[in-house]
Design a protein around this motif. Structure first.
Motif, short mmCIF file in Angstrom:
data_model
loop_
_atom_site.label_atom_id
_atom_site.label_comp_id
_atom_site.label_asym_id
_atom_site.label_seq_id
_atom_site.Cartn_x
_atom_site.Cartn_y
_atom_site.Cartn_z
N ASP A 110 50.45 0.56 62.47
CA ASP A 110 49.37 -0.23 62.75
C ASP A 110 47.99 -0.08 62.08
O ASP A 110 47.10 0.27 62.52
CB ASP A 110 49.09 0.26 64.28
N ARG A 155 41.77 -1.08 65.78
CA ARG A 155 41.23 -2.30 65.45
C ARG A 155 39.81 -1.65 65.00
O ARG A 155 38.98 -1.62 65.81
CB ARG A 155 41.06 -3.29 66.26
N GLU A 195 57.51 3.15 72.43
CA GLU A 195 57.09 4.15 71.96
C GLU A 195 58.13 5.47 72.16
O GLU A 195 57.98 6.50 71.62
CB GLU A 195 55.78 4.78 72.29
N SER A 198 45.52 -3.60 73.44
CA SER A 198 45.34 -4.75 72.32
C SER A 198 43.77 -5.15 72.34
O SER A 198 43.49 -6.28 72.37
CB SER A 198 46.07 -5.82 72.73
N PHE A 229 54.50 -3.12 75.29
CA PHE A 229 53.75 -2.16 76.19
C PHE A 229 53.67 -3.20 77.49
O PHE A 229 54.06 -3.02 78.56
CB PHE A 229 52.49 -2.07 75.76
N ARG A 249 54.46 -4.24 68.83
CA ARG A 249 53.97 -3.04 69.81
C ARG A 249 53.42 -3.56 71.13
O ARG A 249 53.56 -3.13 72.33
CB ARG A 249 53.03 -2.30 68.96
N GLU A 250 52.34 -4.47 71.13
CA GLU A 250 51.61 -4.95 71.99
C GLU A 250 52.34 -5.59 73.00
O GLU A 250 52.16 -5.05 74.24
CB GLU A 250 50.28 -5.87 71.82
N MET A 274 44.39 2.01 71.67
CA MET A 274 44.89 2.37 72.73
C MET A 274 45.36 3.78 72.90
O MET A 274 46.04 4.15 71.89
CB MET A 274 46.09 1.39 72.93
N VAL A 288 47.73 4.27 69.35
CA VAL A 288 48.07 2.98 68.68
C VAL A 288 47.30 1.76 68.85
O VAL A 288 46.19 1.90 69.30
CB VAL A 288 49.59 2.54 69.41
N SER A 289 47.44 0.89 67.94
CA SER A 289 46.84 -0.34 67.89
C SER A 289 45.32 -0.43 67.68
O SER A 289 44.17 -0.95 68.34
CB SER A 289 46.97 -1.21 69.41
#
Lengths: 440, 182
Positions: A429, A210, B154, A253, B122, B118-119, A221, A207-208
């Protein structure tokens, strides 16, 4: 990497039959101001590109679809064309008047003796009666879609005055399976949804992502089952993948610095999360915040001098800005609700965010001093804004909840344009690449 | 290692079974603590009243014993990592069990509901796991036995678009890693 060469096509250099085609004093009328939302899409004709089997048609098809999806153009129905435009002749300007089209894109694709393709286009201002852009590109066949995107960018930039964004990719999280145990893979595709490639297997959660603003590297991540999430970097050209840093707790992140050589990320320390900088070469890590709170989602300003991030140090998630070396942070979001996922526009003029209120999840923008907040879209769940390299669009994901899943949307900063970005499955994302043809 | 992965592999099914029973018992409830009582106390009630028999069937000291007779999870309010009175009750039972079966190592999973980004989620789920870890440590559980992991939003266990699901998803789950009777 296959190369694409380019050269200007100068109207005067070609034997164009009659008409006021020479670059004269006539001021071009073919402009649209897309800084505010009070514009009307500009009508434009995209002629079928001739030559070389269906390759020319593919290129003009890509251009028409791109310009249409940008939201700033309406594409004239070919049935209304008063003539079939020839590439080597000026259009019959008087004949086009009744169509309302203000611009005409004409072009062709030919093959030279060495087998390389040559794609050429001209952009005509049908109102002023002159050519306003022209270019030719040499490439091999594998790159022909990119040439379509590059021509789209040239036309788009000439008329809007805004940088291009079609010759780009979008990386995202591809989602499949039941919500309770969803497979989340990293994927990348052209910005129009073509050429999807999967970058991870789905055994670990990804996920995440960039995108680096300068290279084809993606930080993300990754979480193996039962293990703490870890930031990794994958290079799209070599496929190499590395875990970044050696941290005992969760790292999350990540974002690249504007030069692509550093990451800023969040490191978990028990119940707190703080922001750190990390040099990708030396792996030297520098702590930038030190709070008993959750500081996360850091993102550099385009000049690299500041970092915007979210923190719940005041009780609720809000957006803060500090210097790139840390130090005192000032809060910039003050509206009702929780603000998160700040992202600084590549143009520097705006910060986008996700805003959670009792009504749901909205995507908005504000000036870096926190003033001028505007909500661009809101609903049950919108999340994860990422800027196009021209700072004119954001790509976000929208999730209807339940067993459904996210879909990607491109929205513009005026709030007027919203287009779905096609993906093969559920997606979340999104992260926009730099211009592939951009100067690096 | 193999034994623990076997146990962990078997876990989702058991939780699904426990949860569906809990849901049947409290289908309309929006209070996660009622679900906590249902899920966590089910084996206990079975043991006390002899109604279920499932709890009695679990080998004492086994992961199944822990899930059914102690209760493996606690629930949190929205955007909070504070322990509710029900949660501390569950964690007190967990601490007793973990003190009795000293050789079990275990994993504390933190989770968040879908109503967050999302971040942040977590980190919020990491904070929830840490809160549980700190509480169990305060009840005498050795730090070296505890490992935490954050799953953010998640891994929901309940999927719908209202609080009846969200309240079940913002949770911390204690997962026994050591083998039964070890």
């Amino acid at each position: 990497m296959p190369t694409i060469t380019r050269r200007s096509i100068i109207a005067t250099g070609l034997a164009l039959g009659g008409g006021p085609v020479l670059t004269g004093p006539a001021r071009s009328e073919l402009v649209i101001d897309v800084r505010r939302g009070n514009f009307q899409p500009i009508p434009i004709a995209v002629a079928d590109f001739g030559g070389e089997g269906d390759t020319g048609l593919r290129v003009s098809g890509i251009i028409g679809a791109n310009l249409s999806r940008s939201g700033y153009f309406t594409i004239l129905d070919k049935a209304r064309f008063p003539e079939r435009p020839a590439f080597d002749a000026a259009p019959d300007f008087s004949a086009w008047k009744s169509t309302g089209a203000q611009g005409l894109v004409a072009g062709r694709v030919t093959r030279d003796a060495s087998g390389r393709l040559k794609a050429e286009f001209r952009l005509w201002d049908l109102v002023a009666g002159q050519q306003v852009a022209g270019q030719q590109y040499g490439t091999d066949a594998a790159n022909i879609r990119r040439v379509g995107h590059i021509i789209s960018d040239a036309v788009y930039t000439k008329i809007t005055g805004v940088g291009g964004f079609f010759d780009t990719r979008i990386a995202f999280v591809d989602e499949s399976g039941p919500k309770e145990n969803r497979r989340k893979r990293l994927a990348v595709m052209d910005q129009d949804g073509a050429n999807v490639r999967y970058l991870t297997q789905g055994d670990a959660l990804a996920v995440s992502p960039r995108y680096s603003p300068v290279t084809q590297d993606i930080a993300f991540m990754s979480q193996a089952p039962g293990q703490q999430p870890r930031v990794q970097v994958i290079n799209l050209e070599t496929g190499t993948r590395q875990v970044v840093g050696n941290f005992s707790e969760m790292s999350s992140s990540p974002r690249f610095a504007p030069d692509g050589r550093r990451l800023v990320l969040a490191l978990q320390d028990g119940g707190n999360s703080n922001i750190y900088g990390l040099a990708l070469g030396s792996k030297e890590t520098v702590r930038l915040t030190n709070t008993n709170a959750i500081d996360t989602s850091p993102n550099y300003s385009p000049d690299g001098s500041q970092i915007v991030f979210e923190s719940d140090r005041g009780g609720k998630q809000q957006i803060y800005i500090m210097g790139a070396d840390g130090g005192a942070a000032r809060r910039v979001s003050f509206g009702q609700g929780a603000y998160s996922q700040p992202a600084w526009s590549p143009r520097g003029d705006l910060i986008s965010f996700t805003k959670q209120t009792t009504n749901g999840f909205a995507i908005g923008v504000m000036k870096p001093d926190g003033s001028g907040e505007r909500i661009l879209t809101e609903g049950f769940h919108n999340e994860g804004p990422s800027w196009a390299p021209n700072g004119q669009y954001l790509v976000i994901f929208r999730d209807p909840g339940g067993q459904g899943g996210g879909k990607l949307y491109m929205i513009d900063i005026t709030g007027k344009v919203e287009m779905q970005v096609p993906t093969p499955s559920f997606a979340s994302d999104p992260t926009w690449s730099p211009l592939l043809s951009g100067g690096r | 290692m193999s034994l623990s992965s076997l146990l962990r592999g078997a876990r989702p099914l058991k939780i699904a079974a426990a949860l569906s029973l809990a849901l049947a018992a409290a289908a309309c409830s929006t209070d996660p603590d009622k679900l906590a009582d249902g899920a966590g106390g089910m084996g206990g009630m079975g043991g006390a009243g002899g109604a279920g028999g499932r709890g009695g069937a679990a080998t004492p000291g086994s992961a199944q014993d822990f899930v059914l007779n102690v209760g493996d999870r606690v629930f949190f309010e929205s955007d909070s990592s504070d322990l509710t009175p029900t949660a501390t009750g569950t964690l007190d039972r967990q601490a007793q069990w973990l003190s009795r079966y000293q050789r079990n190592a275990f994993l504390i999973e933190g989770h968040a509901d879908e109503r967050g980004t999302r971040e942040y989620n977590f980190s919020l789920s990491a904070r929830r796991a840490q809160t549980v870890r700190d509480y169990l440590a305060s009840r005498g559980i050795t730090a070296s036995r505890m490992r935490t992991v954050s799953y953010g939003k998640e891994r929901p266990v309940a999927v719908c678009n209202d609080i009846s699901c969200w309240s079940q998803n913002r949770r911390a789950v204690t997962v026994i890693e050591g083998g039964a009777g070890s």
